[in-house]
Design an enzyme around this catalytic site. Structure first.
Site, PDB file in Angstrom:
ATOM      1  N   THR A  80       0.824  -1.209   0.000  1.00 24.48           N
ATOM      2  CA  THR A  80       0.000   0.000   0.000  1.00 24.48           C
ATOM      3  C   THR A  80       0.859   1.261   0.000  1.00 24.48           C
ATOM      4  O   THR A  80       0.374   2.324  -0.388  1.00 24.48           O
ATOM      5  CB  THR A  80      -0.903   0.033   1.254  1.00 24.48           C
ATOM      6  OG1 THR A  80      -0.080  -0.187   2.395  1.00 24.48           O
ATOM      7  CG2 THR A  80      -1.972  -1.046   1.189  1.00 24.48           C
ATOM      8  N   ASP A  81       2.137   1.148   0.404  1.00 26.72           N
ATOM      9  CA  ASP A  81       2.949   2.370   0.555  1.00 26.72           C
ATOM     10  C   ASP A  81       3.100   3.130  -0.770  1.00 26.72           C
ATOM     11  O   ASP A  81       2.886   4.329  -0.820  1.00 26.72           O
ATOM     12  CB  ASP A  81       4.315   2.082   1.214  1.00 26.72           C
ATOM     13  CG  ASP A  81       5.135   1.007   0.529  1.00 26.72           C
ATOM     14  OD1 ASP A  81       4.625   0.375  -0.426  1.00 26.72           O
ATOM     15  OD2 ASP A  81       6.302   0.814   0.939  1.00 26.72           O
ATOM     16  N   ASP A  98       9.865   1.094   6.608  1.00 27.77           N
ATOM     17  CA  ASP A  98      10.860   0.479   7.482  1.00 27.77           C
ATOM     18  C   ASP A  98      11.585   1.525   8.317  1.00 27.77           C
ATOM     19  O   ASP A  98      11.776   1.370   9.527  1.00 27.77           O
ATOM     20  CB  ASP A  98      11.895  -0.296   6.657  1.00 27.77           C
ATOM     21  CG  ASP A  98      11.251  -1.274   5.696  1.00 27.77           C
ATOM     22  OD1 ASP A  98      10.025  -1.459   5.785  1.00 27.77           O
ATOM     23  OD2 ASP A  98      11.975  -1.835   4.859  1.00 27.77           O
TER      24      ASP A  98
END
Ligand code: ADP
Ligand code: MG
Length: 387
Positions: free
Chosen positions: A35-36, A176
């Site tokens: 989704t990012d 991340d």
């Protein structure tokens, strides 16, 4: 691995005391996959597994880098660091001062000794843990004060993304690094990849007799890079056909009408995963706020099915881990990360964690897969100075 072991490696390699030791955690994404890059939502937690970096400032521009998980000492002039240089693991370290300098911060040479506790390449983000531990140290050593505020930490995350994208030449969306720098213990981090805002969401499983299991499949698969690019391209094409800037702009409410406008069944399935997955992140956050864990478990299972059937990024090892966990009574389970290997997670009753691990190990043995590495994790804290 610990602050002490990183300091010891530093002394043994460079024959001096480090100025300090910093660490940053790996992460696992609870839900919100692929989704990012669609300007969507994701929900990582920071892991208890951390990477430690002992650092010392130098008066010149030399970088000397050693890692307990690397090979030998890498030496490179900061002025020679750039796109694709140095190659290999040292890029994740050298890229950080390079990226800080490129962003306008006055930084110079360093001696760095690393000891990492995040498994490498398991989809648990050892790369961001490494970058962010080094970035935390450089910020403190050069009095940049970026750790002191959440806006400073966000800026540092962006610097680490740039280091990984440009110097290590690995495409990464930013989840991340944000988790490694912004996550809080006992909380999940809701990341909005459209406006880069973040929210802390309660995630104290132990208080509810529950536990989160990470199941590292240790599966190795080729052609992963091409698959990632293909999924990304499909999402971009679907957005173009629907005349929106990203699939984030498509609402679940009129999803079937919107999907009918797409030119192929493949695009319909890819887009359906993204739009429904973003909605599942919203529903997971809502359920966590009400301590409704059975709903969280059902959302995990629905997410896994969507990745397996619509986005087609699961593999037999991931499906086996998820199925074995659910069959043993897990509230829910799903693959996590980019797919084609890496890790899956399961939400289990704390007293059932051992039985679930045994069931997953035996399912892997039955199918002739390499033994998985399964462990319970708690939502932990972000990058910090340790010594
Ligand atoms: P992940 O981030 O999921 O673990 P990546 O492929 O993004 O997987 O990053 C793994 C790479 O990061 C390793 O192959 C290595 O180059 C580098 N790396 C991570 N941690 C360390 C470490 N402690 N020492 C040396 N290199 C490391
Ligand atoms: Mg990584």
């Amino acid at each position: 691995m610990s602050a002490a072991s990183a300091a010891e490696l530093f002394r043994g390699t460079f024959g001096a005391e480090p100025c300090g030791v910093w660490s940053a955690p790996g992460r696992v994404n609870l839900i919100g996959e692929h989704t990012d890059y669609n300007s969507g939502l994701c929900l990582p937690i920071a892991l208890p597994q951390r990477t430690f970096a002992a650092l010392r400032r130098r008066d010149d521009d030399l970088l000397r880098i050693v890692s307990a998980q690397g090979d030998g000492v890498v030496e490179v002039e900061l002025g020679d660091v750039g796109a694709g240089h140095p190659t290999g693991w040292a890029a994740y370290v050298a890229g950080v001062p390079w990226s800080l300098r490129t962003a306008g911060y006055a930084v110079g040479g360093l001696d760095v000794a690393v000891d990492g506790g995040v498994p490498l390449g398991a989809g648990l983000s050892s790369s961001a843990a490494l970058e962010c531990a080094v970035a935390a140290g450089v910020s403190d050593l050069h009095d940049l004060a970026l750790l002191a505020t959440s806006s400073g930490r966000s800026a540092l995350a962006a610097v680490c993304v740039e280091a990984e994208n440009t110097v290590a030449q690995a495409p990464t969306g930013g989840m991340d690094q944000s988790a490694a720098l912004l996550a809080e213990a006992g909380r999940a981090l809701l990341l909005d990849c459209r406006d880069h805002s973040t929210e802390q969401v309660p995630f104290d499983l132990a208080a509810h007799g529950l536990a989160l299991l990470v199941m590292d499949t240790r599966a190795e698969h080729a052609l992963v890079d091409g698959q990632y690019a293909e999924r990304r391209e499909s999402c971009e094409q679907a957005a173009r056909e629907l005349d929106v800037t990203s699939l984030r702009e498509v609402s679940v409410d009129d999803l079937s009408e919107r999907l009918a406008q797409l030119s192929s069944d493949l695009l319909r399935r890819r887009a359906r995963h993204i739009v429904t997955e973003i909605e599942r992140v919203r529903e997971t956050v809502e359920a966590l706020r009400h301590n409704d864990f059975p709903t969280v478990g059902r959302l995990f299972v629905a997410s896994h099915a969507s990745m397996r059937d619509d986005f087609e990024i699961s593999v037999a090892e991931l499906d086996t881990a998820v199925e074995a966990a659910v069959a043993t009574g897990a509230l829910g389970a799903r693959m996590t990360g980019g797919g084609f290997g890496g890790s899956a997670i399961a939400l289990v009753r704390a007293d059932a964690a051992e039985a679930t691990i045994a069931a997953v190990e035996s399912a892997f043995a039955d199918r002739g897969f390499r033994a998985p590495d399964c462990f319970v994790v708690t939502a932990s804290g972000s990058a910090t100075r340790d010594a």
